[in-house]
Design an enzyme around this catalytic site. Structure first.
Site, PDB file in Angstrom:
ATOM      1  N   GLU A   1       0.659  -1.178   0.016  1.00 13.64           N
ATOM      2  CA  GLU A   1       0.090  -0.011  -0.049  1.00 13.64           C
ATOM      3  C   GLU A   1       0.914   1.237  -0.115  1.00 13.64           C
ATOM      4  O   GLU A   1       0.675   2.184  -0.757  1.00 13.64           O
ATOM      5  CB  GLU A   1      -0.952  -0.012   1.125  1.00 13.64           C
ATOM      6  CG  GLU A   1      -2.054  -1.054   1.039  1.00 13.64           C
ATOM      7  CD  GLU A   1      -1.964  -2.272   1.607  1.00 13.64           C
ATOM      8  OE1 GLU A   1      -0.945  -2.656   2.208  1.00 13.64           O
ATOM      9  OE2 GLU A   1      -2.711  -3.241   1.292  1.00 13.64           O
TER      10      GLU A   1
ATOM     11  N   HIS B   1     -10.345  -4.977  10.197  1.00 16.45           N
ATOM     12  CA  HIS B   1     -10.985  -5.009   8.716  1.00 16.45           C
ATOM     13  C   HIS B   1     -12.247  -4.165   8.980  1.00 16.45           C
ATOM     14  O   HIS B   1     -13.151  -4.224   8.007  1.00 16.45           O
ATOM     15  CB  HIS B   1     -11.162  -6.320   8.000  1.00 16.45           C
ATOM     16  CG  HIS B   1     -10.188  -6.803   7.252  1.00 16.45           C
ATOM     17  ND1 HIS B   1      -8.951  -7.173   7.844  1.00 16.45           N
ATOM     18  CD2 HIS B   1      -9.952  -6.986   5.926  1.00 16.45           C
ATOM     19  CE1 HIS B   1      -8.139  -7.574   7.030  1.00 16.45           C
ATOM     20  NE2 HIS B   1      -8.823  -7.731   5.851  1.00 16.45           N
TER      21      HIS B   1
END
Lengths: 333, 327
Positions: free
Chosen positions: B60, B129
């Site tokens: 990322e 998450h």
């Protein structure tokens, strides 16, 4: 390297050295604030690589030790010094400072102050070149300590995967702030770490500008010809501390003296003198001329330039509103 | 006007912009060959090829930085961060490079990047998450933050974000990709600034954004039918900058405010809106503004605990009734 080029590079390196030493003085006089990271000792790195590349055409990005890289790309030393003085006439209009010199017109894409941060930015610049189809390359100058950041590995992987036209130049000056490479890094020779990504890499002496130039030519040709990224490691040394707040307690004066025996400016100077192309008198005159130029033009310009206006504090945070009307309001201007 | 799903609206915005401008590209994990975790880039790989629809490694920080570097040269990347939880890894580049580049270069460079990311608690995805992170992004100078509550906004905000010369973070919600709604057939640009009046009312203003707009609308319905309270619902699709004028206007009319957010307090969207109300229209208030928010816990996996951690329309109704002394 042609003889005229060697003489020009010597002049440039003297300018780079004296410019940085003058910054030191201005910092002591409190004309320059913040952090200041100086380049003396490493001049052959930037000069050797950029002689092999095309300054002003190729895109260059680096860390916070960035003054010399900007000047080598074509920045006016007056604007670089004015930036350090925080003036409106500075490279970044006084908003950036020493660590954030930018000169888009000369494709100097900036100095960044997060160690390793420019790695993916450089790959992105290369990606843009790839999409647009130009013959430019992206050149990323960073120190050895940056290679311990995760984005170093992430970027090498992507650069190799997508065959991006980017040259990584590692100026291995053996210290990450005040920690020696032996104490921070499992592998001292950085080019060995790159082999894992199937990227061409080599290492050479970073003190002899002609040696750097010869290696950089091969590296630049490789990247420009579309063969993908290249990693060039230059073994070098910074004479001063990491920044001005560094008293160099982590290394010996003997070690510093040893490196100063291989000073990049003196190596080239002595070679030119030995070849009968330069005299010591002429060299000394060059130093004086350079100092006079820095004092009478660079410093004078920086001293006399205006400060940014406080009314403009929030200018440059976001794009000029008038140009963005339709996207901000949903209505065409 | 066609009824389409929110993911289809995002896909259409990508497709139109990529067809128009060869420098618009998109990148992210699994967005190409696999078609995208939320299908938001479905079919684009086949149409525009691997150079413009880039399946990235799971890096990322690296690929976000790469997108930003490309944007310095005029490329307009749309980066999908699969889950906003992973955006922490990309924040160094978003905040230190994209958001600051224009300022620290004295206006010479800009980063016209779009970062899209799915946030919010879905169903039992656990602590790593389920994050709501809008409060982190909305405090960054130089970064715009928008968040769609319906397909029309999702389409129009992405279109405007791609055209904008500023970096824009688009906060989407994991549970909303299959939501259906009307999207204009012709090209449409949603404003990146301001707010929408999702429902007009006179007695209390309910502020929501993204999924909490729907809690507010449902609550307004109940308040109207069961308690005779007329609630106005303001959709804050722009979280940075917040619409000071719109907030002031509505609260000056209703004199009461409830802010509903899936974010946790402290330091949430609600805190900022209450500060704006205090600054802009304190003397218009008939009651202290109230925020409805998640519990300050790492998101629990257990279904019952998860439900207890996240507010819904019933919590909004309760908060309003309390304001009126009815609970």
């Amino acid at each position: 390297m042609k003889i005229e080029d060697k003489k020009r590079v010597l002049r440039e390196m003297v300018l780079h050295r004296r410019f940085e030493e003058r910054c030191y003085q201005a910092y002591i006089e409190r004309k320059i604030g913040g952090f200041l990271h100086l380049y003396p000792g490493q001049e052959a790195c930037c000069n050797g690589v950029m002689e092999a590349a095309r300054p002003g055409h190729d895109y260059v990005i680096t860390g916070y030790r960035d003054h010399v890289h900007a000047i080598k790309c074509g920045s006016d030393p007056k604007e670089v010094m004015a930036e350090l003085y925080g003036k409106e006439t500075g490279s970044s209009k006084g908003r950036g400072g020493s660590m954030h010199i930018f000169d888009a017109a000369h494709r100097f894409m900036g100095g960044y102050a997060l160690v390793g941060g420019p790695f993916p930015l450089a790959a992105g610049i290369a990606k843009a070149i790839q999409l647009k189809g130009g013959d430019e390359i992206a050149i990323c100058f960073l120190g050895d300590a940056a290679n311990n950041q995760g984005v170093f590995h992430e970027t090498l992987n992507m650069a190799a995967l997508w065959n991006l036209p980017v040259l990584f130049v590692c100026e291995n000056n053996r210290y990450g702030i005040g920690t020696s490479i032996e104490r921070s890094t499992a592998v001292v020779h950085q080019h060995k770490r790159v082999a894992a990504y199937n990227i061409e890499a080599s290492e050479c002496d970073g003190q002899d500008v002609e040696v750097v130039y010869e290696h950089a030519r091969k590296a630049v040709d490789h990247v420009r010809s579309g063969k993908g990224p290249y990693f060039l490691e230059l073994m070098t040394y910074r004479y001063r501390g990491h920044s001005m707040s560094d008293s160099r307690g982590y290394r010996t004066r003997e070690e510093e003296e040893l490196w100063k025996q291989r000073d990049p400016i003196f190596i080239l100077r002595d070679r030119l003198i030995a070849a009968g192309e330069l005299t010591m008198e002429a060299y000394e005159a060059l130093e004086k001329e350079t100092d006079a130029y820095i004092e009478n033009e660079v410093i004078k310009f920086s001293e006399e330039s205006p400060e940014p206006r406080v009314e403009d504090l929030e200018k440059y945070v976001l794009a000029d509103r008038a140009s963005q009307q339709q996207w901000l309001t949903g209505q065409a201007a | 006007m066609a009824q389409i799903m929110l993911w289809e609206a995002i896909q259409r915005a990508h497709d139109e912009e990529m067809a128009r401008d060869p420098l618009v590209i998109c990148m992210g994990e699994d967005i190409g060959v696999a078609g995208g975790t939320y299908k938001a880039t479905k079919g684009l790989y086949e149409k525009y090829g691997p150079l413009r629809v880039m399946d990235t490694p799971i890096s990322e920080g690296g690929f976000t930085g790469l997108a930003i570097g490309a944007s310095f040269l005029g490329v307009r990347p749309v980066v999908e961060i699969m889950s906003v939880n992973f955006a922490w890894l990309a924040m160094d580049q978003m905040f230190n490079s994209a958001a600051k580049i224009r300022y620290m270069s004295g206006g010479q460079l800009e980063a016209p990047c779009v970062f899209r990311s799915a946030g919010g608690a879905a169903h039992q995805l656990g602590a790593q998450h389920s994050a709501r992170m809008e409060k982190v992004f909305m405090g960054i100078a130089g970064l715009r933050v928008v968040t769609p509550s319906n397909p029309k906004q999702a389409y129009g905000l992405l279109k405007s974000a791609i055209r904008s010369n500023d970096p824009v973070f688009i906060n989407e919600h994991e549970l909303m990709y299959n939501m259906k709604g009307e999207v204009p057939d012709s090209e449409y640009f949603h404003p990146l600034e301001g707010s929408d009046i999702a429902r007009s009312g006179t007695d209390v203003t309910l502020f929501g954004y993204n999924i909490s707009v729907h809690w507010c609308l449902k609550a307004a319905e109940i308040l109207d039918k069961q308690y005779g309270i007329s609630a106005e619902v303001i959709d804050l699709y722009s979280l940075s900058p917040l619409d000071r004028a719109g907030i002031k206007q509505s609260v000056s009319k209703t004199h009461r405010a409830v802010i509903a957010e899936e974010d946790e307090a402290p330091v949430g969207v609600g805190a900022e809106i209450i500060a704006i109300i205090n600054e802009e229209c304190f003397f218009e208030l008939d009651a202290a503004p109230v925020r409805v928010h998640s519990a300050l816990v790492p998101q629990p996996y257990n279904h019952t605990l998860e439900k207890a951690a996240i507010p819904d329309h019933e919590d909004v109704v309760k908060a309003v009734l309390k304001l009126f002394g009815k609970a």
